[in-house]
Design a protein around this motif. Structure first.
Motif, PDB file in Angstrom:
ATOM      1  N   SER A  62       0.999  -0.866  -0.321  1.00 45.62           N
ATOM      2  CA  SER A  62      -0.192  -0.008  -0.318  1.00 45.62           C
ATOM      3  C   SER A  62       0.555   1.315   0.202  1.00 45.62           C
ATOM      4  CB  SER A  62      -0.738  -0.172   1.443  1.00 45.62           C
ATOM      5  OG  SER A  62      -1.814  -0.688   0.841  1.00 45.62           O
ATOM      6  N   PRO A  63       1.968   1.357   0.661  1.00 47.11           N
ATOM      7  CA  PRO A  63       2.610   2.431   1.170  1.00 47.11           C
ATOM      8  C   PRO A  63       3.018   3.275  -0.351  1.00 47.11           C
ATOM      9  CG  PRO A  63       3.764   1.439   1.933  1.00 47.11           C
ATOM     10  CD  PRO A  63       2.981   0.096   1.682  1.00 47.11           C
ATOM     11  N   PRO A  64       3.687   2.578  -1.524  1.00 42.52           N
ATOM     12  CA  PRO A  64       3.502   3.242  -2.642  1.00 42.52           C
ATOM     13  C   PRO A  64       2.135   3.938  -3.397  1.00 42.52           C
ATOM     14  CG  PRO A  64       4.635   1.239  -2.838  1.00 42.52           C
ATOM     15  CD  PRO A  64       4.038   1.248  -1.722  1.00 42.52           C
ATOM     16  N   LEU A  65       0.802   3.886  -2.723  1.00 43.02           N
ATOM     17  CA  LEU A  65      -0.407   4.117  -3.685  1.00 43.02           C
ATOM     18  C   LEU A  65       0.111   5.447  -2.755  1.00 43.02           C
ATOM     19  CD1 LEU A  65      -2.111   1.410  -3.062  1.00 43.02           C
ATOM     20  CD2 LEU A  65      -1.421   2.363  -5.885  1.00 43.02           C
ATOM     21  N   ILE A  66       0.395   5.579  -1.586  1.00 45.17           N
ATOM     22  CA  ILE A  66       0.434   6.903  -0.898  1.00 45.17           C
ATOM     23  C   ILE A  66       1.630   7.714  -0.607  1.00 45.17           C
ATOM     24  CG2 ILE A  66      -1.440   5.730   0.791  1.00 45.17           C
ATOM     25  CD1 ILE A  66       0.567   5.359   2.985  1.00 45.17           C
ATOM     26  N   GLY A  67       1.994   7.495  -1.175  1.00 49.20           N
ATOM     27  CA  GLY A  67       4.186   8.604  -1.452  1.00 49.20           C
ATOM     28  C   GLY A  67       5.031   7.722  -0.989  1.00 49.20           C
ATOM     29  N   TRP A  68       5.170   6.210  -0.196  1.00 52.76           N
ATOM     30  CA  TRP A  68       5.970   5.851  -0.092  1.00 52.76           C
ATOM     31  C   TRP A  68       6.602   5.091  -1.186  1.00 52.76           C
ATOM     32  CZ3 TRP A  68       7.722   2.087   4.580  1.00 52.76           C
ATOM     33  CH2 TRP A  68       9.094   2.207   4.464  1.00 52.76           C
ATOM     34  N   CYS A  69       7.604   5.460  -2.235  1.00 54.99           N
ATOM     35  CA  CYS A  69       7.837   4.623  -2.766  1.00 54.99           C
ATOM     36  C   CYS A  69       6.701   5.306  -4.385  1.00 54.99           C
ATOM     37  CB  CYS A  69       8.428   3.912  -3.117  1.00 54.99           C
ATOM     38  SG  CYS A  69       8.653   2.808  -4.654  1.00 54.99           S
TER      39      CYS A  69
END
Length: 275
Positions: free
Chosen positions: A126-133
């Protein structure tokens, strides 16, 4: 990619169909095998099929939103499949080696194991969807995945976290579980030297374990190696064709995972033959 799509749909579909058809296959220890087949089927639907389509045209034709969706779903289901292999190894270790004494593996434990794979995978994809990567076109630009090759602190920190939680941890679990399982089987074989059946079983399990570990490494080591090398070497330049290879290696697992883990299971293969 076309061959992978056809074969993966066939073998994983067969696993799901026979598991639904035959009640005897729906034992708690087989839950994780079905979980693996479902994950591999989703990788094929959202990853291999999209990649095959884009390879025909030579670039990602479906737009940024579909790219992000593909990257997310393939990463999610790929990690579910990866951790399913680790949970499968752990379950076998617990049932056979009995490290928790007279522990009975039941349906709720199997469901918890399957649920863990999805929750853990969702936590780390999920993190790439919210800005982490982020999820971007990989290599030749015909498939999408986590941005592991353009560098930067934001991307590199995520890739390092992913490397530890979704490669090293399941690999360690697999090696630990199967090593202890082999040691336990060897101890039994040593006590029953005159038993050809026991010695044959030991050799078969040893070959099976080696096949499982090698398949795991063939699938995920290129991805892990490329990602970690790129994350730790800021100035490295990787050829686009070479950068595409980890994605292809990981997608081929959808074909050989069912063969190794399901079709080599005599109970399941007998039902598949009947079907």
């Amino acid at each position: 990619m076309g061959m992978v799509v056809v074969l993966a749909f066939f073998v994983n579909g067969m696993v799901i169909v026979v598991s639904l058809k035959y009640k005897k296959l729906r034992s708690p220890l087989n839950y994780i095998l079905v979980n693996l087949a479902v994950a591999d089927m989703l990788v094929t639907m959202f990853g291999s099929t999209v990649s095959f389509h884009n390879n025909i045209f030579g670039f990602f034709t479906l737009g940024k939103s579909v790219c992000e969706l593909e990257g997310f779903v393939v990463s999610l289901t790929g990690i579910v499949g990866l951790w399913s292999l680790a949970i499968l190894a752990l379950e076998r270790y617990i049932v056979i080696c009995k490290p928790m004494g007279d522990f009975r593996f039941q349906q709720r434990h199997a469901v918890m194991g399957c649920a863990f794979t999805w929750i853990w995978a969702l936590l780390w994809t999920s993190p790439p969807l919210i800005g982490w990567c982020s999820y971007v076109p990989e290599g030749l630009g015909t498939s999408c995945g986590p941005n592991w090759y353009t560098g930067g602190t934001n991307n590199n920190s995520y890739i390092l976290a992913l490397f530890i939680t979704c490669f090293m941890m399941p690999l360690t679990t697999i090696i630990f579980s199967y090593s202890n399982l082999l040691l336990a089987l060897r101890a039994v074989a040593a006590q029953q030297k005159e038993s050809e059946t026991t010695q044959r079983a030991e050799k078969e399990v040893t070959r099976m374990v080696i096949a499982m570990v090698l398949a795991f490494l063939i699938c995920w080591l290129p991805y892990a190696a490329f990602a970690i090398v790129t994350a730790t070497n800021k100035n490295i330049v990787i050829d686009p064709t070479l950068a595409s290879m980890p994605s292809y290696f990981s997608k081929t697992a959808t074909v050989y995972n069912p063969v190794i883990y399901v079709f080599m299971n005599k109970q399941v293969s007998n039902y598949i033959t009947d079907h």
